[in-house]
Design a protein around this motif. Structure first.
Motif, PDB file in Angstrom:
ATOM      1  N   GLY A 116       0.361  -1.166  -0.074  1.00 31.89           N
ATOM      2  CA  GLY A 116       0.008   0.282   0.474  1.00 31.89           C
ATOM      3  C   GLY A 116       0.842   1.105   0.118  1.00 31.89           C
ATOM      4  O   GLY A 116       0.699   2.308  -0.992  1.00 31.89           O
ATOM      5  N   LYS A 117       2.333   0.993   0.695  1.00 36.43           N
ATOM      6  CA  LYS A 117       2.729   2.267   0.659  1.00 36.43           C
ATOM      7  C   LYS A 117       3.673   2.801  -0.459  1.00 36.43           C
ATOM      8  O   LYS A 117       3.627   3.552  -0.861  1.00 36.43           O
ATOM      9  CB  LYS A 117       4.087   2.297   1.718  1.00 36.43           C
ATOM     10  N   PHE A 118       3.720   1.266  -1.199  1.00 41.37           N
ATOM     11  CA  PHE A 118       4.586   1.898  -2.604  1.00 41.37           C
ATOM     12  C   PHE A 118       3.547   2.556  -3.678  1.00 41.37           C
ATOM     13  O   PHE A 118       4.458   2.934  -4.107  1.00 41.37           O
ATOM     14  CB  PHE A 118       4.995   0.264  -3.055  1.00 41.37           C
ATOM     15  N   ILE A 119       2.358   1.817  -3.558  1.00 42.91           N
ATOM     16  CA  ILE A 119       1.054   2.076  -4.303  1.00 42.91           C
ATOM     17  C   ILE A 119       1.158   3.871  -4.392  1.00 42.91           C
ATOM     18  O   ILE A 119       1.222   4.522  -4.961  1.00 42.91           O
ATOM     19  CB  ILE A 119      -0.505   1.247  -4.563  1.00 42.91           C
ATOM     20  N   GLN A 120       1.405   4.402  -3.470  1.00 39.77           N
ATOM     21  CA  GLN A 120       0.709   5.470  -2.460  1.00 39.77           C
ATOM     22  C   GLN A 120       2.182   6.637  -3.376  1.00 39.77           C
ATOM     23  O   GLN A 120       1.921   8.042  -3.173  1.00 39.77           O
ATOM     24  CB  GLN A 120       1.317   5.821  -0.969  1.00 39.77           C
ATOM     25  N   ASP A 125      -3.460   9.612  -2.812  1.00 39.34           N
ATOM     26  CA  ASP A 125      -4.452   9.229  -1.715  1.00 39.34           C
ATOM     27  C   ASP A 125      -5.177   8.414  -1.316  1.00 39.34           C
ATOM     28  O   ASP A 125      -6.029   7.582  -0.924  1.00 39.34           O
ATOM     29  CB  ASP A 125      -5.440  10.751  -2.222  1.00 39.34           C
ATOM     30  N   VAL A 126      -4.403   7.208  -1.875  1.00 40.18           N
ATOM     31  CA  VAL A 126      -4.730   5.548  -1.789  1.00 40.18           C
ATOM     32  C   VAL A 126      -4.714   5.286  -0.975  1.00 40.18           C
ATOM     33  O   VAL A 126      -3.709   5.263  -0.577  1.00 40.18           O
ATOM     34  CB  VAL A 126      -4.833   4.722  -3.175  1.00 40.18           C
ATOM     35  N   PRO A 127      -5.526   4.850   0.338  1.00 41.87           N
ATOM     36  CA  PRO A 127      -5.340   4.440   1.653  1.00 41.87           C
ATOM     37  C   PRO A 127      -4.702   3.052   1.427  1.00 41.87           C
ATOM     38  O   PRO A 127      -5.199   1.971   0.605  1.00 41.87           O
ATOM     39  CB  PRO A 127      -6.506   4.793   2.181  1.00 41.87           C
ATOM     40  N   THR A 128      -4.089   2.360   2.574  1.00 44.97           N
ATOM     41  CA  THR A 128      -3.465   0.823   2.030  1.00 44.97           C
ATOM     42  C   THR A 128      -4.032   0.093   2.587  1.00 44.97           C
ATOM     43  O   THR A 128      -4.159  -0.752   2.352  1.00 44.97           O
ATOM     44  CB  THR A 128      -2.267   1.266   3.206  1.00 44.97           C
ATOM     45  N   TRP A 129      -5.003   0.390   3.412  1.00 48.73           N
ATOM     46  CA  TRP A 129      -6.103  -0.400   3.328  1.00 48.73           C
ATOM     47  C   TRP A 129      -6.809  -1.140   2.246  1.00 48.73           C
ATOM     48  O   TRP A 129      -6.840  -2.071   1.943  1.00 48.73           O
ATOM     49  CB  TRP A 129      -7.328  -0.484   4.102  1.00 48.73           C
ATOM     50  N   ALA A 130      -6.992  -0.332   1.156  1.00 46.43           N
ATOM     51  CA  ALA A 130      -8.335  -0.861  -0.532  1.00 46.43           C
ATOM     52  C   ALA A 130      -6.797  -1.693  -0.852  1.00 46.43           C
ATOM     53  O   ALA A 130      -7.034  -2.420  -1.313  1.00 46.43           O
ATOM     54  CB  ALA A 130      -8.052   0.822  -0.584  1.00 46.43           C
ATOM     55  N   ILE A 302       9.915  -3.155  -6.792  1.00 48.39           N
ATOM     56  CA  ILE A 302       9.896  -2.975  -5.454  1.00 48.39           C
ATOM     57  C   ILE A 302       8.316  -3.532  -5.244  1.00 48.39           C
ATOM     58  O   ILE A 302       8.222  -4.364  -4.124  1.00 48.39           O
ATOM     59  CB  ILE A 302      10.482  -1.815  -4.756  1.00 48.39           C
ATOM     60  N   LEU A 303       7.725  -2.915  -4.831  1.00 47.50           N
ATOM     61  CA  LEU A 303       5.783  -4.004  -5.602  1.00 47.50           C
ATOM     62  C   LEU A 303       6.023  -4.817  -5.773  1.00 47.50           C
ATOM     63  O   LEU A 303       5.666  -5.864  -4.741  1.00 47.50           O
ATOM     64  CB  LEU A 303       4.760  -2.399  -6.165  1.00 47.50           C
ATOM     65  N   THR A 304       6.583  -5.593  -6.680  1.00 44.01           N
ATOM     66  CA  THR A 304       6.247  -7.006  -7.106  1.00 44.01           C
ATOM     67  C   THR A 304       6.456  -7.438  -5.871  1.00 44.01           C
ATOM     68  O   THR A 304       6.588  -8.826  -5.872  1.00 44.01           O
ATOM     69  CB  THR A 304       7.237  -7.222  -8.429  1.00 44.01           C
TER      70      THR A 304
END
Length: 474
Positions: A116-120, A125-130, A302-304
């Motif tokens: 979730g942190k890497f997606i941010q 604005d995308v929450p880590t829980w999503a 890093i996300l992968t």
């Protein structure tokens, strides 16, 4: 074609080839611990963290040789629980298994949170829980298919990570040699400014638990033994490559990051938000020197990496529970497999626990990563201690010459590992933020013991399955 071993009801498929084993071994080592955890280590230890990674790498290799000797001799599923139960006693086997289950559940939570942190990085604005919820569903669905698909997926996940780290080292080396990284880039950054040890010996000592966390996951290689075509050849090869991997992927990559920018500038950049673990230093360094395309690509890789480790955790937890069920340390229903040799129930059960990370990220997103990290290291201390003690007992019970992959310098290597584990525990106690995790260790062991007594009470009077182990009571 996948083949089931004797009896389709509980037999795992032996579908993992040598290339799968080698890359799965790498998949467990390259993840959040290195790519995100190194941010905190840079702040605490500075360039002296290179010594920390080298020392922890030596410890990890020693642990793997101890475990590898047992796994090559007896390639079974649920290795920790099996060996502890057979060579130490019923309760150690029960503890080893359930501690490892919780360890991998916590690690899965952490990897999903990190994703979730890497997606941010792209969408703040995308929450880590999503993000955690989406990847949780996708990767568990993948593991419910078949072993071969898991092996292929993890093979490519790990290959991408390996190529990315090697590419980053090559690119960083080129930028340093050509002077294109800017005036601040220099090998001298390793000792200039605050110095090689900016906070002295205390700094590197306090950073050791976070560094040790980065090596948690190597032991998952043992779970592939039950589904490997040739475990006696593939497992030793993968373990003996650990020192080289540590030098390249840990020491080498971190050294490049530290040389590309002055130490204080890097720490300042990582502190742009109130959470030092909000961005990877590997991504930040290329963004800072103006190569945004490299930073974006590296963040994707890093996300992968995080997803790869979670994928491996799902696999390992299910195989561990499968083995524990066959040994009588978990509900027998968890040993059942479908027609593809996949232990579906053993995948769904830990997934239900891991899914709680979605709720935790919704309720307490700040500080969750650090809390999970401390609890994971505490569980690792239990796991590593069990491996060391069980190997010692294994050696005492096995006749000379019956093991083909002997751990070097045993029992001295066993004592080295015990001292190292004690040192990590002491450093965690000295840090108020991780002290609670160490205090939780005896509480957790007591809770497992109470569960063990209840489990035995429920089984009393029932006929023992012929497949159930009859370990020592000592």
């Amino acid at each position: 074609m996948s083949k089931l071993r004797k009896g389709d009801a509980t037999a795992l498929s032996r579908s993992l080839g040598n290339r799968h084993i080698q890359l799965i071994a790498l998949g467990g080592t390259l993840g959040t611990g290195l790519f995100l955890g190194s941010a905190g280590v840079i702040e605490m230890a500075g360039p002296s963290m290179l010594l920390g990674y080298a020392l922890c790498g030596l410890f990890a290799f020693t642990i793997m040789r101890l475990l590898g000797e047992m796994v090559v001799t007896e390639p079974v599923s649920g290795s920790f629980s099996y060996f502890a139960g057979k060579y130490w006693g019923r309760f150690p086997g029960f503890l080893a298994g359930w501690n490892c289950v919780i360890l991998y559940v916590l690690l899965g939570m952490l990897e999903l949170t990190a994703a979730g942190k890497f997606i941010q990085y792209w969408w703040p604005d995308v929450p880590t829980w999503a993000t955690a919820a989406v990847f949780f569903v996708l990767l568990n669905a993948l593991n419910l298919t078949n072993v071969r698909l898991y092996g292929e997926t993890e093979f490519w996940f790990a290959l991408i990570k390996v190529l990315a780290v090697v590419g980053m080292i090559v690119l960083g080396g080129y930028l340093l040699a050509s002077g294109k990284a800017g005036p601040g880039a220099s090998v001298a950054n390793l000792w200039n400014g605050p110095g090689f040890m900016p906070h002295g010996i205390a700094g590197i000592a306090m950073a050791m638990p976070v560094i040790a966390f980065a090596f948690g996951g190597l032991e998952m290689l043992s779970f592939t033994a039950a589904e490997a075509d040739q475990p006696a050849r593939a497992i030793p090869k993968a373990i003996n490559q650990v020192p080289l991997r540590v030098l390249i992927f840990y020491v080498g990559s971190v050294a490049i990051v530290l040389m590309l920018t002055p130490q204080l500038d890097l720490v300042s950049a990582l502190h742009r938000s109130d959470d030092i673990y909000s961005r990877s230093p590997f991504v930040e360094i290329f963004s800072k020197i103006g190569i945004d395309s490299a930073a974006t690509l590296l963040n994707f890789i890093i996300l992968t990496a995080a997803l790869s480790v979670y994928n491996s955790m799902v696999y390992c937890t299910s195989r561990l529970l499968h083995g524990m069920a066959e040994q009588g340390n978990a509900p027998r229903s968890l040993a059942a497999v479908n027609r593809h040799g996949v232990p579906v129930r053993a995948i769904v059960f830990p997934a239900a626990l891991t899914g709680l990370c979605v709720l935790l990220n919704y309720l307490i997103p700040k500080g969750l990563l650090e809390a999970l990290m401390s609890l994971i290291v505490a569980a690792l201390l239990i796991l590593w201690t069990v491996i060391v003690v069980v190997h010692h007992k294994f050696r005492r019970q096995k006749p000379a010459g019956t093991t083909s992959f002997k751990a070097p310098l045993a029992p001295l290597s066993n004592w080295f590992c015990i001292v190292f584990v004690a040192f990590i525990a002491a450093m965690m106690c000295a840090d108020p933020s991780s002290r609670g995790a160490v205090i939780s260790i005896p509480i957790w062991v007591l809770l497992v013991y109470v569960s063990y007594l209840a489990h035995r009470s429920m089984k009393r009077g029932l006929q023992v399955s012929p497949q159930t182990l009859e370990p020592n009571e000592s």
